[in-house]
Design a protein around this motif. Structure first.
Motif, PDB file in Angstrom:
ATOM      1  N   PHE A 170      48.222  34.888  40.448  1.00 24.62           N
ATOM      2  CA  PHE A 170      48.030  36.117  39.687  1.00 24.62           C
ATOM      3  C   PHE A 170      48.319  37.400  40.460  1.00 24.62           C
ATOM      4  O   PHE A 170      48.582  38.437  39.846  1.00 24.62           O
ATOM      5  CB  PHE A 170      46.604  36.171  39.134  1.00 24.62           C
ATOM      6  N   VAL A 190      43.615  28.906  35.528  1.00 27.67           N
ATOM      7  CA  VAL A 190      42.355  29.435  35.015  1.00 27.67           C
ATOM      8  C   VAL A 190      41.464  28.309  34.505  1.00 27.67           C
ATOM      9  O   VAL A 190      40.245  28.321  34.715  1.00 27.67           O
ATOM     10  CB  VAL A 190      42.607  30.472  33.911  1.00 27.67           C
ATOM     11  N   PHE A 220      44.981  37.812  34.283  1.00 29.65           N
ATOM     12  CA  PHE A 220      43.864  36.910  34.524  1.00 29.65           C
ATOM     13  C   PHE A 220      42.724  37.193  33.547  1.00 29.65           C
ATOM     14  O   PHE A 220      42.142  36.259  32.980  1.00 29.65           O
ATOM     15  CB  PHE A 220      43.352  37.044  35.957  1.00 29.65           C
TER      16      PHE A 220
END
Length: 300
Positions: A170, A190, A220
Motif C-alpha cells: 500500500f 487486507v 487501504f
C-alpha cells in the motif's frame, strides 16, 4: 488494540449489508428498504434471537456472548470459515477491550519475532531455484533467501521495520508496477491482515501496521472498511520484474507449527516454463542489478 464495540459492530453491519434479501427469501422492494442488505430484525429472526439482543451485540453492548449465539448469527449472515473465526475472536475480547486504553497501540512487551537457524538453513537450501520468505505476525517479513529478496521488493535494502507485506503493497510506489493485478493483491493482503488482527486483537505490531495504513493510505482505508476476512494462503501471482520481465508464479504457504505465527511462503513455476527460465536468470544477476522498490511513501 482493537476496540471491541467498534470492530464487532462494523463487521456485522458490513456482512449483513453484503447479503441479498431476495436470495434468502426475504422481500427486497426498494420502497420497503432504506439500506441495502438485511435489516437487524431480519438477522435476529434468522438467528432465532431477539431483536434487542442482536442490536446490543452489534452495538458492542452485549458481553459474554455464548458460542451457540455466535454460531447462529454466523449462519444467519452466511459467514465463511475465516469470518466465523474472526467474529469469535473479536467477541472473545469481551470487557477487556472496554477496560483497556482509550486509543493508540500498546507498547511491545519484548523483542520481535525471530526465525530459528534451522528454518534459515532451509531457506538457503532453496535459494538457487525457489524464492522463499518467512512471514510473521502482522505480515512482517522475518527472513528470506537470496531469490526471495530478488523476486519482488528489495528486502535487503529496506529498514527492518519496513519489511512488511501490507506496508509494501500500500505504501511503496513500485507496488502497482510490480503487481499488475494490484487490486486483487490489495484485497488479499487486507483479508490476511484482518484475520491476523482477529487472532491477536491486542498485538502491538498489528495495531501499529493497521494504524499507519489507515492514516497514510486511502486505498487501504477503503478495503479495510469493507470488513473482508479472507485469508489467501495459496494461489498464483503475476509479477513484472524490471530486469527479467513478467513472472507467473504459484505460491504456497506452510505453517511452521513449532514457531508461533510464522509461515513459510514459496514461489514456483512449471518445469520448462518461461517463468522458470526467468527465475534462473534472476538468481544469476549481480546484486546491484536487482532493484524493484523505490522506498515507502504515502500513496492515495
Amino acid at each position: 488494540m482493537l476496540h471491541r464495540e467498534v470492530e464487532i459492530g462494523s463487521f456485522l453491519k458490513a456482512r449483513r449489508a453484503a447479503l441479498d434479501p431476495a436470495g434468502l427469501g426475504l422481500p427486497s422492494g426498494l420502497n420497503r428498504r432504506r439500506v441495502r442488505g438485511l435489516r437487524r430484525e431480519e438477522v435476529a429472526q434468522l438467528a432465532a434471537i431477539s431483536v434487542d439482543y442482536y442490536t446490543r451485540i452489534e452495538q458492542g453492548r452485549a458481553h459474554a456472548i455464548s458460542a451457540s449465539v455466535l454460531d447462529a448469527i454466523a449462519r444467519a449472515l452466511r459467514l465463511t470459515g475465516g469470518e466465523v473465526t474472526y467474529l469469535r475472536n473479536v467477541a472473545a475480547l469481551d470487557r477487556r477491550a472496554a477496560d483497556g486504553p482509550a486509543g493508540g497501540c500498546a507498547p511491545a512487551a519484548g523483542p520481535g519475532q525471530t526465525v530459528r537457524p534451522e528454518v534459515r538453513q532451509l531457506l538457503d537450501a532453496m535459494a538457487g531455484t525457489v524464492p522463499a520468505t518467512v512471514i510473521g505476525r502482522g505480515l512482517d517479513i522475518l527472513a528470506w533467501n537470496s531469490l526471495g529478496a530478488r523476486v519482488g521488493f528489495d528486502l535487503d535494502g529496506l529498514a527492518p521495520g519496513r519489511r512488511n507485506s501490507a506496508l509494501l503493497v500500500f505504501l511503496d510506489p513500485a507496488a502497482r508496477a510490480l503487481h499488475p493485478d494490484w487490486d486483487r493483491i490489495a484485497e488479499e493482503t487486507v483479508g490476511n491482515l484482518r484475520a491476523e488482527s482477529g487472532r491477536h486483537p491486542e498485538d502491538p505490531r498489528i495495531c501499529a501496521v493497521v494504524g499507519e495504513l489507515l492514516e497514510r493510505s486511502g486505498d487501504f482505508r477503503r478495503v479495510w472498511e469493507a470488513q473482508s476476512v479472507s485469508e489467501c494462503l495459496r494461489g498464483t501471482k503475476r509479477i513484472v520484474h524490471p530486469r527479467v520481465g513478467e513472472l507467473h508464479v504459484t505460491f504456497e504457504t506452510f505453517r511452521l507449527t513449532t514457531d508461533d505465527d510464522q509461515i513459510l511462503v514459496t514461489y514456483s513455476a512449471p518445469r520448462g516454463s518461461v517463468t522458470e527460465s526467468r527465475l534462473r536468470e534472476l538468481a544469476e544477476l549481480p546484486v546491484p542489478d536487482v532493484v524493484a522498490t523505490a522506498g515507502l511513501e504515502p500513496v492515495a
